[in-house]
Enzyme design. Sequence first.
Site, PDB file in Angstrom:
ATOM      1  CG  HIS A 123      -7.213  -3.058   9.849  1.00 33.05           C
ATOM      2  ND1 HIS A 123      -6.036  -2.741  10.036  1.00 33.05           N
ATOM      3  CD2 HIS A 123      -7.016  -4.296   9.322  1.00 33.05           C
ATOM      4  CE1 HIS A 123      -4.966  -3.484   9.306  1.00 33.05           C
ATOM      5  NE2 HIS A 123      -5.694  -4.475   8.782  1.00 33.05           N
ATOM      6  NE  ARG A 166      -2.268  -1.188   3.801  1.00 36.40           N
ATOM      7  CZ  ARG A 166      -1.729  -0.631   4.406  1.00 36.40           C
ATOM      8  NH1 ARG A 166      -1.776   0.669   4.447  1.00 36.40           N
ATOM      9  NH2 ARG A 166      -0.872  -0.982   5.621  1.00 36.40           N
ATOM     10  CB  SER A 221       5.507 -12.126  -0.988  1.00 34.90           C
ATOM     11  OG  SER A 221       5.894 -12.694   0.346  1.00 34.90           O
ATOM     12  NE  ARG A 222      -0.041  -8.668   2.473  1.00 37.42           N
ATOM     13  CZ  ARG A 222      -0.595  -8.260   3.741  1.00 37.42           C
ATOM     14  NH1 ARG A 222      -1.649  -8.885   4.015  1.00 37.42           N
ATOM     15  NH2 ARG A 222       0.116  -7.462   4.263  1.00 37.42           N
ATOM     16  CE1 TYR A 280       3.363 -16.743  13.952  1.00 34.81           C
ATOM     17  CE2 TYR A 280       5.305 -16.948  15.538  1.00 34.81           C
ATOM     18  CZ  TYR A 280       4.723 -16.402  14.596  1.00 34.81           C
ATOM     19  OH  TYR A 280       5.636 -15.538  13.861  1.00 34.81           O
ATOM     20  N   GLY A 281       0.323 -20.088  18.685  1.00 36.65           N
ATOM     21  CA  GLY A 281      -0.837 -21.124  19.421  1.00 36.65           C
ATOM     22  C   GLY A 281      -0.682 -20.337  20.847  1.00 36.65           C
ATOM     23  CG  ASN A 287       0.186 -15.948  12.100  1.00 39.03           C
ATOM     24  OD1 ASN A 287       0.654 -17.104  12.223  1.00 39.03           O
ATOM     25  ND2 ASN A 287       0.655 -14.872  11.275  1.00 39.03           N
ATOM     26  CE  LYS A 315      -6.911  -3.717   5.390  1.00 37.97           C
ATOM     27  NZ  LYS A 315      -5.609  -4.215   5.155  1.00 37.97           N
ATOM     28  CB  SER A 366      -0.631  -3.470   7.809  1.00 41.64           C
ATOM     29  OG  SER A 366      -1.623  -3.000   7.551  1.00 41.64           O
ATOM     30  CB  ALA A 367       2.605  -7.057   8.596  1.00 41.68           C
ATOM     31  CB  CYS A 368       0.596  -6.387  13.933  1.00 36.75           C
ATOM     32  SG  CYS A 368       1.833  -4.987  13.535  1.00 36.75           S
ATOM     33  N   GLY A 369      -0.279  -9.697  12.990  1.00 36.94           N
ATOM     34  CA  GLY A 369      -0.682 -11.051  13.689  1.00 36.94           C
ATOM     35  C   GLY A 369      -2.085 -11.254  13.572  1.00 36.94           C
ATOM     36  CG  ASP A 377      -7.317  -7.249   6.846  1.00 38.23           C
ATOM     37  OD1 ASP A 377      -6.250  -7.079   7.773  1.00 38.23           O
ATOM     38  OD2 ASP A 377      -7.670  -6.680   5.908  1.00 38.23           O
ATOM     39  CE1 TYR A 421       1.443  -6.778  -3.282  1.00 35.71           C
ATOM     40  CE2 TYR A 421       0.349  -5.300  -1.677  1.00 35.71           C
ATOM     41  CZ  TYR A 421       0.995  -6.493  -1.928  1.00 35.71           C
ATOM     42  OH  TYR A 421       1.045  -7.293  -0.890  1.00 35.71           O
ATOM     43  CG  ASN A 431      -0.421 -15.330  20.904  1.00 31.96           C
ATOM     44  OD1 ASN A 431       0.510 -15.194  21.516  1.00 31.96           O
ATOM     45  ND2 ASN A 431      -0.244 -14.805  19.423  1.00 31.96           N
TER      46      ASN A 431
HETATM   47  P1  GTP Z   1      -2.210  -7.893   7.449  1.00 30.49           P
HETATM   48  O1  GTP Z   1      -2.756  -8.915   6.615  1.00 30.49           O
HETATM   49  O2  GTP Z   1      -1.164  -7.074   6.880  1.00 30.49           O
HETATM   50  O3  GTP Z   1      -3.302  -7.003   7.852  1.00 30.49           O
HETATM   51  O4  GTP Z   1      -1.451  -8.235   8.721  1.00 30.49           O
HETATM   52  P2  GTP Z   1      -1.837  -9.732   9.934  1.00 30.49           P
HETATM   53  O5  GTP Z   1      -2.130  -8.602  10.903  1.00 30.49           O
HETATM   54  O6  GTP Z   1      -3.049 -10.472   9.390  1.00 30.49           O
HETATM   55  O7  GTP Z   1      -0.468 -10.310  10.286  1.00 30.49           O
HETATM   56  P3  GTP Z   1      -0.167 -11.688  10.135  1.00 30.49           P
HETATM   57  O8  GTP Z   1      -0.836 -12.719  10.852  1.00 30.49           O
HETATM   58  O9  GTP Z   1      -0.029 -12.391   8.762  1.00 30.49           O
HETATM   59  O10 GTP Z   1       1.465 -11.634  10.719  1.00 30.49           O
HETATM   60  C1  GTP Z   1       2.213 -10.868  10.453  1.00 30.49           C
HETATM   61  C2  GTP Z   1       3.723 -11.083  10.850  1.00 30.49           C
HETATM   62  O11 GTP Z   1       3.825 -11.319  12.129  1.00 30.49           O
HETATM   63  C3  GTP Z   1       4.095 -12.603  10.206  1.00 30.49           C
HETATM   64  O12 GTP Z   1       5.368 -12.847   9.798  1.00 30.49           O
HETATM   65  C4  GTP Z   1       4.021 -13.514  11.429  1.00 30.49           C
HETATM   66  O13 GTP Z   1       5.001 -14.683  11.434  1.00 30.49           O
HETATM   67  C5  GTP Z   1       4.265 -12.650  12.650  1.00 30.49           C
HETATM   68  N1  GTP Z   1       3.560 -12.958  13.860  1.00 30.49           N
HETATM   69  C6  GTP Z   1       2.145 -13.157  13.915  1.00 30.49           C
HETATM   70  N2  GTP Z   1       1.746 -13.744  15.035  1.00 30.49           N
HETATM   71  C7  GTP Z   1       2.807 -13.580  15.954  1.00 30.49           C
HETATM   72  C8  GTP Z   1       3.237 -13.879  17.221  1.00 30.49           C
HETATM   73  O14 GTP Z   1       2.232 -14.214  18.086  1.00 30.49           O
HETATM   74  N3  GTP Z   1       4.337 -13.838  17.900  1.00 30.49           N
HETATM   75  C9  GTP Z   1       5.299 -13.228  16.813  1.00 30.49           C
HETATM   76  N4  GTP Z   1       6.447 -13.042  17.307  1.00 30.49           N
HETATM   77  N5  GTP Z   1       5.168 -12.860  15.683  1.00 30.49           N
HETATM   78  C10 GTP Z   1       4.066 -13.117  15.096  1.00 30.49           C
HETATM   79  C1  SPV Z   2      -2.772  -4.493   5.409  1.00 19.30           C
HETATM   80  O1  SPV Z   2      -1.869  -3.860   4.856  1.00 19.30           O
HETATM   81  O2  SPV Z   2      -3.483  -4.260   6.422  1.00 19.30           O
HETATM   82  C2  SPV Z   2      -3.513  -5.895   4.571  1.00 19.30           C
HETATM   83  C3  SPV Z   2      -3.072  -5.850   3.259  1.00 19.30           C
HETATM   84  O3  SPV Z   2      -4.353  -6.316   4.890  1.00 19.30           O
HETATM   85  S1  SPV Z   2      -3.732  -4.942   2.049  1.00 19.30           S
HETATM   86  O4  SPV Z   2      -4.916  -5.400   1.427  1.00 19.30           O
HETATM   87  O5  SPV Z   2      -2.549  -4.523   1.124  1.00 19.30           O
HETATM   88  O6  SPV Z   2      -3.857  -3.597   2.675  1.00 19.30           O
HETATM   89 MN    MN Z   3      -4.830  -5.552   7.123  1.00 17.12          MN
END
Ligand code: GTP
Ligand code: SPV
Ligand code: MN
Length: 591
Positions: free
Chosen positions: A228, A70, A372-373, A498-499, A256, A208, A250-253, A279, A199, A501
């Site tokens: 979100h 983004r 990458s997704r 991860y698990g 997972n 979004k 974003s990308a904070c878990g 999401d 993208y 949590n």
């Molecule tokens: P968006 O799709 O961007 O909104 O991301 P998201 O919030 O769904 O994040 P996602 O679950 O894809 O996790 C992003 C990154 O965080 C990955 O590299 C995971 O491996 C890492 N991650 C997720 N959960 C945990 C956790 O509990 N502990 C740690 N240390 N890393 C984590």
């Molecule tokens: C984010 O960035 O929070 C995502 C991926 O979930 S995107 O669809 O590119 O916004």
């Molecule tokens: Mn997101």
Amino acid sequence: MLTKNKNVLEWVQQMVDLCKPDNVVWIDGSEEQLNELKKIAVQTKELIELNQEILPGCYLHRTKQNDVARVEDKTFICSRKEEDAGPTNNWCDPEEMYSKLKKLFAGVMKNRTMYVIPYSMGPIGSHMSKVGVELTDSIYVVINMNIMTRMGKQAFENLKEDSNDFVRGLHSKANIDPENRFIAHFPEDNTIWSINSAYGGNVLLGKKCFALRIASYQGKNEGWMAEHMLILGIENPQGEVKYVAAAFPSACGKTNLAMLIPPELYKKQGYKVWTVGDDIAWLRIGQDGRLYAINPENGFFGVAPGTNSKSNPNALESTKKNTIFTNVAHNLENNTVWWEGLNENPPENAIDWTGKEWNGKTSKEKGAHPNSRFTAPAKNCPCISKEFNNPDGVPISAIIFGGRRAKTTPLVYETFNWQHGVFVGATTASETTAAAAGKVGVVRRDPMAMLPFCGYNMGDYFKHWLTMGEKLKDKAPKIFNVNWFRTDENGEFLWPGYGENMRVLMWILNRCNGEVDAKKTAIGYIPKKTDLNLEQSSVNEHNLEKILSIDLNLWKQETKEIEEFFKKFGSKLPLELKNELNNLKERLEKN
Ligand code: GTP
Ligand code: SPV
Ligand code: MN
């Protein structure tokens, strides 16, 4: 033409007149039409067909190297008044933006086909769902929208013949020119224009752009919320399911946590976790006065790196068929895919995400882009909830905020009440990630994980949260904060995540049920050490103490930063939040 709705037909004609495509194709969602499009995309190399025995229905796509995430600095909220976009959004006058973009869109689809994609965000027939129409010159977008939304003819079932309640999305990849890339939202017109990107979040306009930026604005006006947030259900051994929603940047878990597999200890007792969404959540107050959530999406656009059979087996399983991979490495040994963290065995004969030959054993460079997704259908997920298509959504017992904080924030704490919870959400900070272009690892305030996604003034957004709490009264979910990312002196994560949590989720549910006591601190309630079940976990008592500890000096510093942050909002900052900040300061002084 799949609809008689005059508003849709008129608008499509106007956009055709502007973009001048050679052909216009209405996407009905049929298997035959989609197969035909995939064939074309393979011929033009927009998609690479993967090994159909190992990965049936799966394709690989590579974007341009300047187009991998983004683009927040190119994302605009074009409300008529600047104040309505607020201090956290880029604003542009709508007339000015329309006229600038009209020049870029004029004739942009010559020699191209325009695809008209009707889609529903939310289950067909649900009162919580909304309709969108996206016009695009990208087959990649069509194929992805088919996974991410309820796409095709069926979407128009949710739109009455004379209704104007649909979101108009116009997208062209144009020349993928980063200088002329714009993701422009016109909330007052239910309109999104996106150009010069191909993208994910920039171009899958249902996600979004609509389901958060436009929908958050609609929600404020119509009395509901677009957030979100992931949504998950926890089933106890008696078969009762409780739902929680969690907002992490974003990308904070989120993906997972949404697909978590409980540790053996809980599995044996009969606990199960069900995914409703990973999401986005749309939340409304139900007839019984409780807060209900649907996931408006129909698939997952998940981060690939780090996804493996240990960290997230459910996500990995979801990608085994009918999935599009974007910007991962292409394993030429068996025509499959690979990314960092998939396994310890990178292919030697491969192509990296940039399209270059790549040897995973010797190369220092990454095979897959950090952002990458995979785009995978929700129905592929082994733990998809039975309520996934429930038109009324699921009742939410707890709301969780969180982010990446190496220090300061403890593993988990409970807020004192809704208003304090809104304050905690509004002041959450997190380190930036590769999900957006720009620097990674910089701490920034990201209120409710919505900083890049709120379609109006965030001061008004905080007020809307407070108003929802007033309506929910004693039926409001309890609000918590978590941090899986606290580190020790050596920068190692203190919590296995991860698990594991699940242990924190169990404490949260126990608190909701009034089953455990807690320790009152200046920032909120934290678990008593004995109430967090660490049986069979790798966390020792010493580390537990560390992750639950609150450094008063760091928190005093934090209140100064919050004060600075709040100044941005001027008179739009609700008084309630100012009071909460003062209360926090007082509690910190007394401690
Ligand atoms: P968006 O799709 O961007 O909104 O991301 P998201 O919030 O769904 O994040 P996602 O679950 O894809 O996790 C992003 C990154 O965080 C990955 O590299 C995971 O491996 C890492 N991650 C997720 N959960 C945990 C956790 O509990 N502990 C740690 N240390 N890393 C984590
Ligand atoms: C984010 O960035 O929070 C995502 C991926 O979930 S995107 O669809 O590119 O916004
Ligand atoms: Mn997101």
